[in-house]
Design an enzyme around this catalytic site. Structure first.
Site, PDB file in Angstrom:
ATOM      1  CB  SER A 238      -0.940  -0.058   1.209  1.00 19.18           C
ATOM      2  OG  SER A 238      -2.022   0.798   1.076  1.00 19.18           O
ATOM      3  CG  ASP A 467      -5.914  -2.847  -4.026  1.00 19.58           C
ATOM      4  OD1 ASP A 467      -6.488  -2.028  -3.295  1.00 19.58           O
ATOM      5  OD2 ASP A 467      -4.840  -3.390  -3.736  1.00 19.58           O
ATOM      6  CG  HIS A 495      -5.267  -2.799   0.116  1.00 21.21           C
ATOM      7  ND1 HIS A 495      -4.751  -2.239  -1.039  1.00 21.21           N
ATOM      8  CD2 HIS A 495      -4.684  -2.130   1.146  1.00 21.21           C
ATOM      9  CE1 HIS A 495      -3.911  -1.275  -0.714  1.00 21.21           C
ATOM     10  NE2 HIS A 495      -3.846  -1.198   0.600  1.00 21.21           N
TER      11      HIS A 495
END
Length: 528
Positions: A238, A467, A495
């Protein structure tokens, strides 16, 4: 916005924080303001330039310090504290102390060095991540060959954390109406953003100017040297992909084996990042809705369109009449907390059953406890009413890395149609969440630009097709910018991709980490 971790302990923390608190989790940008890094102009915008290869003499004391390792409270891990200059432009004018943790390679096999990990955020504790997941949950053959290492970025968790509000003040903040219906409600939302920003400025006036991603990347290079590694081996998820890509841009010759999973596109301005992330959450919600209608406990409808329509209707009812939750502090479930709870479940399809149960309780029993629990997990609110500093650090980094997406309520109003088109379910709330940096007490030091890292060893960029927090297009964009990138695609939900059940993904990344052989550029994998 929302680049936070997912509900699983090993997922990456929300590229940006929730709604109000994270109006741009994952909305980060490359900063060159205090980094002494040059930005060169190339096709498509400025590019982050590398720092000089030679370490400046003024930084020598930091690169030559000795780490004093001690046993952590978590069995099997060691902890230490390292120092970095508060301001890299003025290294003699104060330090910042950073928390470091490691678990030494378990063997068998020859030790390959240190593997740094970062779960995202910005604001996620890397130390907590390595101790609770990576150091015990990464594949055994990876942990056998690497010391698993983490450093909390400056301003985060154990590294002189940015603080902004008391727990009770944060409760009020997270319940503020994010979809104002009139000027009075808009005024209350603006006042909430201002109080949040003022609280951060009052409690961390100096540190707030020095929590940029560039500075955190430079801190990682000091740690690399202290660990005795010539090159950095790193897995970032991320927002951690932006941190890792920034490192590669600053120190391309020191890039070892880098995995950037759930990639951020550093070339986008905050406005575009927020809009595209909003569309990402809509994509994830549509996947949830399609799955939901095939379940007996899907209380919102029998078609995806009904699920979306009825969820919007639920949010509207909660805006007018919040539900009881049984919370010890008397909190009720209004629209903002409910929206955050639903968004929290979008990070990981493993949370969908919990979301269906929470929605059933809200719709059929007027009980908001389930959605409140999901929201609390997202905000990292403990049962005693205290919060981690996740949301404070998230705003501090995002608002320093990029100019605000919008600077006035009127600007948000004009943008509402675009956000509602991107997501009929979440668009209004996420548009207003994009206003949080407008009142920040510190001016941004960075801006959007490309990262090329010319001369770096192969870097693996991983993107997941559905995602929610880091849309797949961002992985494609980052891979096109990095000169040595290999794009690895996961055709799936949730994710990030590593450790999510795809043997194909895990095998490709493990082979890269253990043998140095990257996957073929463009390789695609699925969950099976």
């Amino acid at each position: 916005m929302h680049t936070r971790r997912t509900s699983r302990p090993h997922r990456s923390l929300r590229a940006g924080g929730a709604l109000l608190a994270a109006a741009a989790l994952l909305v980060a940008g490359c900063s060159s303001g205090h980094s002494s890094a040059a930005a060169t102009t190339v096709d498509g915008g400025p590019a982050l330039g590398p720092l000089p290869r030679a370490t400046p003499s003024a930084l020598a004391p930091y690169y030559e310090q000795k780490l004093s390792w001690r046993d952590c409270e978590t069995p099997g891990f060691q902890c230490a504290t390292m120092k970095a200059p508060l301001d890299y432009a003025k290294p003699g004018e104060g330090d910042v102390k950073l928390a470091v943790s490691r678990r030494k390679a378990t063997g068998p096999g020859e030790r390959l060095g240190s593997l740094l990990v970062n779960p995202g955020g910005p604001g996620g504790s890397a130390v907590g991540y390595v101790q609770k997941y990576a150091g015990i949950g990464y594949p055994a053959k990876v942990r056998a060959r690497y010391d698993m290492v983490a450093v909390d970025p400056r301003g985060v968790a154990g590294s002189e954390p940015v603080e902004c509000l008391t727990g009770r003040q944060m409760d009020t903040y997270t319940q503020t109406d994010l979809t104002p219906d009139d000027t009075e409600e808009t005024g209350r939302l603006v006042a909430a953003y201002k109080r949040f920003a003022e609280g951060c400025g009052e409690r961390a006036p100096k540190l707030l100017r020095h929590v940029s991603t560039v500075e955190a990347a430079r801190d990682m290079d000091i740690l690399r040297a202290l660990l005795g590694d010539e090159k950095l081996t790193y897995v970032g998820a991320s927002y951690g992909t932006f941190l890792g890509a920034t490192y590669a841009g600053l120190f391309p010759e020191r890039v070892g084996r880098l995995v950037l999973d759930g990639a951020l596109d550093p070339s986008l301005p905050a406005r575009k990042l927020n809009q595209e992330q909003t569309a990402g959450f809509e994509t994830a919600f549509q996947a949830f809705a399609r799955d939901c209608v095939g379940r007996k406990d899907c209380v919102l409808g029998r078609t995806p369109a009904q699920v979306a329509e009825n969820l919007r209707a639920l949010f509207e009812r909660l805006d007018a009449r919040p539900l009881a939750t049984g919370d010890a502090d008397g909190r009720r479930l209004g629209e903002s907390l409910a929206t955050t709870g639903v968004i929290a479940a979008m990070y990981d399809e493993g949370a969908w059953p919990q979301l269906r149960q929470a929605l059933t309780e809200a719709v059929e029993k007027d009980d908001g406890a389930g959605l409140l629990a999901l929201s609390d997990s997202y905000f990292e609110r403990a049962p005693d009413g205290t919060y981690s500093n996740l949301m404070y650090a998230n705003a501090a980094v995002n608002c320093l890395d990029l100019p605000a997406a919008y600077d006035t309520p009127e600007a948000v109003e004009r943008a509402l149609p675009e956000f509602e088109k991107a997501s009929p379910v979440f668009g209004r709330a996420l548009a207003w969440a994009s206003l949080n940096c407008a009142y920040w007490p510190v001016r941004p030091t960075g801006g959007p630009h490309r990262i090329e890292a010319k001369g770096a060893a192969p870097i693996v960029v991983v993107g997941t097709t559905r995602d929610p927090a880091t849309p797949y297009r961002w992985a494609e964009s980052l891979a096109s910018q990095l000169s040595s990138a290999r794009l690895l695609t996961y055709d799936g939900d949730g994710h990030t991709a590593y450790g999510r059940g795809s043997d194909c993904i895990d095998s490709a990344i493990n082979t890269y980490l253990l043998r140095g052989t990257p996957p073929t550029d463009g390789k695609r994998c699925s969950a099976s």
